[in-house]
Write an enzyme that holds these catalytic residues in place. Structure first.
Site, mmCIF file in Angstrom:
data_model
loop_
_atom_site.group_PDB
_atom_site.id
_atom_site.type_symbol
_atom_site.label_atom_id
_atom_site.label_comp_id
_atom_site.label_asym_id
_atom_site.label_seq_id
_atom_site.Cartn_x
_atom_site.Cartn_y
_atom_site.Cartn_z
ATOM 1 N N ASP A 1 -8.981 -6.015 -4.966
ATOM 2 C CA ASP A 1 -8.588 -4.788 -4.427
ATOM 3 C C ASP A 1 -9.126 -3.515 -5.224
ATOM 4 O O ASP A 1 -8.367 -3.441 -6.212
ATOM 5 C CB ASP A 1 -6.871 -4.671 -4.068
ATOM 6 N N SER B 1 0.867 -1.311 0.085
ATOM 7 C CA SER B 1 -0.163 0.070 -0.144
ATOM 8 C C SER B 1 0.809 1.201 0.287
ATOM 9 O O SER B 1 1.682 1.403 -1.034
ATOM 10 C CB SER B 1 -1.128 -0.016 1.307
ATOM 11 N N HIS C 1 -8.337 -4.915 -0.472
ATOM 12 C CA HIS C 1 -6.836 -4.168 -0.440
ATOM 13 C C HIS C 1 -6.100 -4.804 0.884
ATOM 14 O O HIS C 1 -4.896 -4.884 0.932
ATOM 15 C CB HIS C 1 -6.932 -2.797 -0.134
ATOM 16 N N ASP C 2 -6.804 -5.222 1.827
ATOM 17 C CA ASP C 2 -6.470 -5.699 3.170
ATOM 18 C C ASP C 2 -5.478 -7.167 2.953
ATOM 19 O O ASP C 2 -5.153 -7.656 3.762
ATOM 20 C CB ASP C 2 -7.257 -5.791 4.203
ATOM 21 N N ARG D 1 -11.977 6.594 9.877
ATOM 22 C CA ARG D 1 -11.759 5.120 9.818
ATOM 23 C C ARG D 1 -12.610 4.409 9.256
ATOM 24 O O ARG D 1 -12.229 3.331 8.548
ATOM 25 C CB ARG D 1 -11.314 4.650 11.425
#
EC number: 2.3.1.46
Length: 385
Positions: free
Chosen positions: A316, A151, A349-350, A221
């Site tokens: 992602d 990232s 993405h994680d 967040r």
């Protein structure tokens, strides 16, 4: 495979001013870092791991027997792991502007005697790389075996290959991008607005008021976390499951996904600094090394010398595989050696943080091949390190 075990952070103070891309400078500063493994005699086995938005120097190991203190990439770094600390000397550095030890908004501004707060200068990915290079100098590392990150960490690795082409032999860029899209910039701005408009933000000087802009941090967040997950992953984990089994016909929590996001937001607001969040998202937005080359990524990467590993994940959508394709094509255009893997994984993405064995095997194989250059390979035969 075992964990590194209990580790301790180290720090290094720099009294030489650091010029920033903005034209400002940081007069003196401290970088907090951790190391794992053993640096070999010729310093040729060092790997720098760059962190993403809310991570830190604490890449692997624990601070106590409590598993809750495990490093953010402990599944990647350690004895017998893909980045094997039996072979490599791994360094994790906390970036300037962070809230985990390196000089940042919570620290005292020597010019005023007060905490920097919102007066901490805006820093960029390139500024971080310059500070990391100074740390490498202080540690006696002239050239890294690899610089690696996922990232935002991948952006730093890419910037290393551009700014210091002779100082890394391998560049590992995972789930990253050569620049943010307009959509990504929009997400970041909405997150910043949530913080900036929180009454408890106090123009960034909330420390003096004894408060934290928790509501703004929570929303920032929550928004960010949505972009880290895929639609398929959210459907599998939460679907339309109701928390209490029926609609409450109000504006509280009905769905499990709402409960999850609020939990993530609440937790984040207890440990992360609002000014740091603003700084790091701006660094994300500003990263665009091709800007100085008329947007031509091939020209941007023409002076790179490293070999590259790029990894992307099919679901992602924050930094989609197409962004990695752009980097791969630009490197191929420059006749660089590139290994590329696109992992079919449902986690969005994680996924770069998770234990997908195909992904882990790609990274493991790459570092095993890279180590052959050190142990009996070209470096041992006398090539410059």
């Amino acid at each position: 495979m075992t964990s590194i075990g209990i580790v301790s952070p180290q720090s290094m103070f720099f009294d030489t001013p650091l010029p920033l891309q903005s034209g400002a400078q940081i007069t003196d500063y401290t970088l907090v870092y951790e190391t794992y493994g053993t640096l070999n005699a010729d310093h040729s086995n060092a790997v720098l791991v760059c962190h993403a938005l809310n991570a830190s120097h604490h890449v692997a190991g624990t601070y106590s027997e409590d598993a809750g203190t495990t490093g953010w990439w402990d599944n990647m770094v350690g004895p017998g792991k893909p980045l094997d600390t039996n072979k490599y000397f791994v360094i994790g550095v906390n970036n300037l502007g962070s809230c985990f030890g390196s000089t940042g908004p919570m620290h005292i501004n020597p010019a005023t005697g007060k905490q920097y707060g919102a007066h901490f200068p805006v820093v960029t990915v390139e500024d971080w790389v310059q500070s990391q290079a100074r740390l490498a100098d202080a540690l006696g590392i002239k050239q890294f075996a690899a610089v690696m990150g996922g990232s935002l960490g991948g952006m730093q690795a890419l910037a290393w290959s551009i700014l210091f082409p002779e100082r890394l032999r391998h560049c590992v860029v995972i789930a990253s991008t050569p620049k943010l899209t307009a959509q990504n910039i929009a997400f970041d701005d909405v997150a910043r607005q949530a913080i900036l408009t929180d009454p408890d933000y106090h123009g960034g000087d909330f420390y003096a008021h004894g408060v934290v802009p928790k509501n703004g941090l929570r929303v920032a967040r929550m928004l960010g976390h949505i972009t880290y997950l895929s639609d398929d992953d959210m459907a599998a984990k939460f679907g339309r499951e109701l928390r209490s089994g029926s609609y409450q016909f109000g504006f509280g929590i009905d769905f499990e996904i709402e409960s999850y996001l609020r939990y993530q937001g609440d937790k984040f607001s207890t440990y992360f600094d609002a000014n740091t969040y603003l700084l790091i998202t701006k660094a994300l937005d500003y990263f665009d090394p091709a800007k100085d080359f008329g947007g031509d990524l091939t020209k941007t990467l023409s002076n790179t010398r490293a070999k590259f590993l790029l990894v992307s994940f099919t679901t992602d959508w924050r930094f989609s595989p197409e962004r990695s394709h752009e980097m791969v094509q630009a490197l191929v255009n420059n006749n660089r050696t590139v290994t590329y893997a696109e992992i079919d994984a449902p986690h969005g993405h994680d996924a770069f943080l998770l234990d997908d064995q195909r992904y882990m095997n790609v990274v493991r194989s790459y570092f095993e091949r890279a180590y052959e250059e050190i142990d009996g390979g070209s470096l041992k035969a006398g090539a410059s390190a």
